[in-house]
Design a protein around this motif. Sequence first.
Motif, PDB file in Angstrom:
ATOM      1  N   ARG A  77       0.823  -1.211   0.000  1.00 26.84           N
ATOM      2  CA  ARG A  77       0.000   0.000   0.000  1.00 26.84           C
ATOM      3  C   ARG A  77       0.858   1.262   0.000  1.00 26.84           C
ATOM      4  O   ARG A  77       0.573   2.221  -0.744  1.00 26.84           O
ATOM      5  CB  ARG A  77      -0.929  -0.001   1.220  1.00 26.84           C
ATOM      6  N   ASP A  78       1.914   1.277   0.817  1.00 19.81           N
ATOM      7  CA  ASP A  78       2.777   2.454   0.892  1.00 19.81           C
ATOM      8  C   ASP A  78       3.469   2.736  -0.437  1.00 19.81           C
ATOM      9  O   ASP A  78       3.547   3.886  -0.890  1.00 19.81           O
ATOM     10  CB  ASP A  78       3.820   2.277   1.997  1.00 19.81           C
ATOM     11  N   ASN A  80       2.531   1.721  -3.483  1.00 16.76           N
ATOM     12  CA  ASN A  80       1.585   2.091  -4.530  1.00 16.76           C
ATOM     13  C   ASN A  80       1.100   3.521  -4.387  1.00 16.76           C
ATOM     14  O   ASN A  80       0.768   4.177  -5.386  1.00 16.76           O
ATOM     15  CB  ASN A  80       0.419   1.106  -4.571  1.00 16.76           C
ATOM     16  N   LYS A  81       1.076   4.050  -3.160  1.00 14.54           N
ATOM     17  CA  LYS A  81       0.783   5.474  -2.981  1.00 14.54           C
ATOM     18  C   LYS A  81       1.874   6.328  -3.624  1.00 14.54           C
ATOM     19  O   LYS A  81       1.598   7.336  -4.273  1.00 14.54           O
ATOM     20  CB  LYS A  81       0.679   5.803  -1.483  1.00 14.54           C
ATOM     21  N   ILE A  82       3.123   5.904  -3.419  1.00 19.63           N
ATOM     22  CA  ILE A  82       4.250   6.621  -4.030  1.00 19.63           C
ATOM     23  C   ILE A  82       4.165   6.537  -5.550  1.00 19.63           C
ATOM     24  O   ILE A  82       4.331   7.542  -6.267  1.00 19.63           O
ATOM     25  CB  ILE A  82       5.587   6.041  -3.531  1.00 19.63           C
ATOM     26  N   SER A  84       1.599   6.109  -7.389  1.00 19.94           N
ATOM     27  CA  SER A  84       0.477   6.915  -7.876  1.00 19.94           C
ATOM     28  C   SER A  84       0.905   8.360  -8.069  1.00 19.94           C
ATOM     29  O   SER A  84       0.552   9.001  -9.071  1.00 19.94           O
ATOM     30  CB  SER A  84      -0.690   6.832  -6.886  1.00 19.94           C
ATOM     31  N   GLU A  85       1.682   8.890  -7.119  1.00 20.66           N
ATOM     32  CA  GLU A  85       2.189  10.260  -7.244  1.00 20.66           C
ATOM     33  C   GLU A  85       3.183  10.372  -8.387  1.00 20.66           C
ATOM     34  O   GLU A  85       3.188  11.364  -9.129  1.00 20.66           O
ATOM     35  CB  GLU A  85       2.840  10.698  -5.930  1.00 20.66           C
ATOM     36  N   ARG A 179      -1.947  -3.228  -8.230  1.00 18.85           N
ATOM     37  CA  ARG A 179      -2.639  -1.955  -8.035  1.00 18.85           C
ATOM     38  C   ARG A 179      -1.794  -0.767  -8.477  1.00 18.85           C
ATOM     39  O   ARG A 179      -1.816   0.300  -7.841  1.00 18.85           O
ATOM     40  CB  ARG A 179      -3.050  -1.799  -6.572  1.00 18.85           C
ATOM     41  N   ASN A 180      -1.028  -0.914  -9.520  1.00 16.91           N
ATOM     42  CA  ASN A 180      -0.317   0.220 -10.104  1.00 16.91           C
ATOM     43  C   ASN A 180      -0.193   0.006 -11.613  1.00 16.91           C
ATOM     44  O   ASN A 180      -0.414  -1.107 -12.103  1.00 16.91           O
ATOM     45  CB  ASN A 180       1.065   0.401  -9.456  1.00 16.91           C
TER      46      ASN A 180
END
Length: 302
Positions: A77-78, A80-82, A84-85, A179-180
């Motif tokens: 999760r961590d 994939n947040k990166i 996404s940005e 998820r990316n």
Amino acid sequence: MKGLVIAGPTGVGKTDLSLRLAEKLKTEIISADSMQIYKGMDIGTAKIKPEETNGIKHYIIDIVFPDEDYSLGNFERDVNKILSEKEKNSENIIIAGGTGLYINAVTDGISELPEKDENLRKIFSEKTLEELQKELYALDPESYNEIDIKNKVRVVRALEVCILSGKKFSVLKNKNIKRNNFNFLKVLLLRDRQELYDRIDRRVDFMMQEGLLEEAEEIYGKYSSSLHKISAIGYKELFSYFDGELSLDEAVDKIKMESRRYAKRQMTWFRKEKDYCIYNLSLQSETEIFEDILEKWESHRK
């Protein structure tokens, strides 16, 4: 979007090459090392020093304390947040590290697994590693043979999934969802075994010179009530020295032995993966490998 993975066993030379590539490609680096996430555990995990980063930002380093839980799902999760940005800004990325499960969670996805259960974890905490290993073997022998059964965190998680889901962890973990939107070029660095083992032994000696004993002693005192959660090589052996179970020389020798065994398990794990470009640093120079990766990267970007 495109990403580059630099993977390999401990001590092989991932850090130096990933830094060179990040400078050339103007990217940042995500660490895929399950032990470098812990604050205060710097020397024993070979964590890159701020002055060694050449100004390149590194992610997923120093994000939790040694007595806190951090799972594969947290990492996925961590990261994939990166990503996404990065995608919003049209930026590529490098993932560098030796924790294959972490890498695969991002490049190939991760399965939907039950969240951790505090009641179960409390029960598990009262059992020895050997007892937990036997339970896992009874419920899911495939996982027993696949995961690092000396890592209590891994054993507990596999057991937890089996009990909460009623299904085998070895089956559920292969039902992955990615998820990316990144397409990864994956590079595996190896060395001839004896050369790698010699490098590991020298690195342990260097860590001791750098102050690993004092760092481990600080961790030992600060987290005395939760030392069972700290399974990192280099620390648990010195904890045994502090407990009077080993002499210092015996502890250092054990660190070297466990590090070599870990490297062997890493090489075995990565060699089973089929989509890596493999380079042997015993046969090719870092510069030759660097240039060849750049060529592959240009083709990969098209």
